[in-house]
Design an enzyme around this catalytic site. Structure first.
Site, PDB file in Angstrom:
ATOM      1  CG  HIS A  91      41.312  17.889 -18.184  1.00  0.00           C
ATOM      2  ND1 HIS A  91      40.027  18.375 -18.270  1.00  0.00           N
ATOM      3  CD2 HIS A  91      41.491  17.554 -16.885  1.00  0.00           C
ATOM      4  CE1 HIS A  91      39.476  18.344 -17.068  1.00  0.00           C
ATOM      5  NE2 HIS A  91      40.332  17.844 -16.209  1.00  0.00           N
ATOM      6  CG  ASP A 140      38.656  19.070 -21.353  1.00  0.00           C
ATOM      7  OD1 ASP A 140      39.298  18.034 -21.612  1.00  0.00           O
ATOM      8  OD2 ASP A 140      38.503  19.515 -20.188  1.00  0.00           O
ATOM      9  CB  SER A 236      37.505  16.711 -14.566  1.00  0.00           C
ATOM     10  OG  SER A 236      37.890  18.022 -14.405  1.00  0.00           O
ATOM     11  N   GLY A 237      35.039  15.607 -16.225  1.00  0.00           N
ATOM     12  CA  GLY A 237      34.552  14.513 -17.070  1.00  0.00           C
ATOM     13  C   GLY A 237      33.102  14.171 -16.780  1.00  0.00           C
TER      14      GLY A 237
HETATM   15  N1  ARG Z   1      39.727  20.224 -13.749  1.00  0.00           N
HETATM   16  C1  ARG Z   1      39.027  19.689 -12.637  1.00  0.00           C
HETATM   17  C2  ARG Z   1      39.181  18.183 -12.576  1.00  0.00           C
HETATM   18  O1  ARG Z   1      40.082  17.687 -13.226  1.00  0.00           O
HETATM   19  C3  ARG Z   1      37.619  20.141 -12.573  1.00  0.00           C
HETATM   20  C4  ARG Z   1      37.581  21.489 -12.049  1.00  0.00           C
HETATM   21  C5  ARG Z   1      36.282  22.112 -12.059  1.00  0.00           C
HETATM   22  N2  ARG Z   1      36.493  23.329 -11.356  1.00  0.00           N
HETATM   23  C6  ARG Z   1      35.565  24.186 -11.074  1.00  0.00           C
HETATM   24  N3  ARG Z   1      35.851  25.213 -10.369  1.00  0.00           N
HETATM   25  N4  ARG Z   1      34.330  23.975 -11.436  1.00  0.00           N
HETATM   26  O2  ARG Z   1      38.553  17.483 -11.827  1.00  0.00           O
END
Ligand code: ARG
Length: 342
Positions: A91, A140, A236-237
Site C-alpha cells: 500500500h 500487502d 508502514s512497510g
Molecule cells: N497504514 C499505516 C502507514 O501507512 C500504518 C498503520 C499502522 N497502524 C497501527 N495502528 N498499527 O504507515
C-alpha cells in the site's frame, strides 16, 4: 560414451547446476539478523515507543518520495533482506508505482541528519504482490530492488527470513521500529523509535469486538491488549521482528500494514505474515541473479547445441541424430521453464 551424447549430458548438467544456482534462498550465503553496533540485552517491557539505540535496527530503511520544491520526504519504512532488496508494504507503493519517484535511505538514525554511515540508493524496480487487495489489505507486500548493491557495515545489515516456520512464544522478544507518528494524528518522529510488542493470536485479534474476522491468515496482530504499544502512520512497510536467542539473530516476522487508529485498545497493529510469503520473496529477491542466469543459460545451451549439431552433421550426417538433439534441447528448455514458472 559417444561424444554427441556427451554434449547432451553436459548441456543437461549445465542446466541443472544453473537452475539450482538461481533458486538459492535469499540469505543462504549471507550473514543476517545481526547488529554489530549494539549488544543485545533483554530489557524489561517497554510501554509505548522510545528512541532506538544507534545501529539497533541496521536493516530498517526509510523509503522516500521526491516532491518538487520540497525534495525527498519519508513515506514508509522497509527492511533490507540482502544487498539489493528491500521488503515493504504494497500500500506504500500504490500512489507511486514508478521506481523513479523513490529513494531508499539506509544506515539512518535521525531522519534529517545524514552522516557518513548513511547510504542513499535509487530504485531499479518495484515488485508489488499481484494479489494485493486494496479493500482488505490482503497480501500487502512489495519488494524494491536497489539500483546499486549496498556494502554492509555496522549500521547496515540484512535481516533474516526463516526458511521454515518458527515458534513464537510469549517469551520470544519481538519488536517494531519506525519513524512514524507517536500517536494517532500525531507528528512523525525524527529519531528512529522502537517498541517491544506481543504477537497476538489470530483468534483473539478476530473477536467480534476486536477486528471481527477482518484479519486473514496472511496477517498477524501485534501490540498489547490495552493498546499501549503500537505502530502508526509512517511506520508502514517497516519490520516486526523477533529475536531467537539460540541463534542470536533477528528474524523478520511481519511487515507493518494497518490498524484502526493507533494505540486503541482491542485494535492492535496488523502485520503481513512473512512466513506465508517465503517463496514469493525468494523468487523475487534473486530477480537480478535470475535474469543473468537465464541469459547465461541460454548462451550455454545455444553453444552446446550448435557444436553438437555441427559435429553430427559433419561427421555422421545422420538426420535422426539431429532430431534427437533438437528434442533433447527442447526438453531441457522445457525443464528449465517448468522449474522457473511452476
Ligand atoms: N497504514 C499505516 C502507514 O501507512 C500504518 C498503520 C499502522 N497502524 C497501527 N495502528 N498499527 O504507515
Amino acid at each position: 560414451m559417444r561424444w554427441d551424447l556427451g554434449f547432451a549430458a553436459a548441456s543437461f548438467w549445465a542446466l541443472v547446476v544453473l537452475s539450482e544456482v538461481s533458486s538459492l534462498p535469499v540469505t543462504s550465503t549471507e550473514k543476517c539478523g545481526l547488529r554489530p553496533a549494539v549488544e543485545f540485552k533483554t530489557k524489561p517491557r517497554i510501554v509505548g515507543g522510545h528512541d532506538a539505540q544507534i545501529g539497533a535496527w541496521p536493516w530498517q530503511v526509510s523509503l522516500q518520495v521526491y516532491r518538487f520544491g520540497t525534495g525527498y520526504h519519508h513515506v514508509c519504512g522497509g527492511s533490507l533482506i540482502n544487498n539489493d532488496s528491500v521488503l515493504t508494504a504494497a500500500h506504500c507503493i500504490m500512489k507511486w508505482r514508478d521506481p523513479h519517484f523513490w529513494r531508499v535511505v539506509l544506515g539512518l538514525h535521525d531522519l534529517y541528519n545524514h552522516n557518513t554511515y548513511t547510504v542513499k540508493s535509487l530504485v531499479r524496480a518495484i515488485l508489488v504482490h499481484f494479489n494485493f487487495k486494496n479493500e482488505s489489505y490482503d497480501n500487502d507486500i512489495a519488494l524494491m530492488k536497489l539500483q546499486t548493491s549496498v556494502i554492509f557495515s555496522d549500521r547496515i545489515q540484512p535481516i533474516c527470513i526463516s526458511s521454515s516456520p518458527r515458534l513464537i512464544t510469549l517469551e520470544t522478544p519481538c519488536f517494531i521500529s519506525g519513524w512514524g507518528s507517536e500517536k494517532e494524528k500525531g507528528k512523525a518522529k525524527y529519531i528512529l523509535q522502537e517498541a517491544q510488542v506481543n504477537v497476538i493470536p489470530p483468534k483473539v485479534c478476530n473477536r467480534y469486538d476486536w477486528y471481527a474476522g477482518a484479519v486473514t491468515w496472511n496477517m498477524l496482530c501485534a501490540g498489547s491488549e490495552g493498546g499501549e504499544v503500537d505502530s502508526c502512520q509512517g511506520d508502514s512497510g517497516g519490520p516486526l521482528m523477533c529475536y531467537f536467542p539460540n541463534e542470536k539473530k533477528f528474524y523478520l516476522i511481519g511487515i507493518t500494514s494497518y490498524g484502526v487508529g493507533c494505540g486503541r485498545p482491542k485494535f492492535p497493529g496488523v502485520y503481513v505474515r512473512i512466513s506465508h510469503y517465503r517463496n514469493w520473496i525468494n523468487t523475487r529477491a534473486i530477480f537480478s541473479r535470475t535474469t543473468t542466469v537465464s541469459i547465461q543459460h541460454f548462451l550455454i545451451v545455444l553453444t552446446v547445441e550448435w557444436v553438437t549439431f555441427h559435429f553430427v552433421l559433419e561427421r555422421e550426417n545422420l538426420f535422426f541424430r539431429c532430431i534427437e538433439i533438437i528434442l533433447d534441447c527442447s526438453l531441457n528448455v522445457f525443464i528449465f521453464l517448468a522449474k522457473k514458472f511452476i
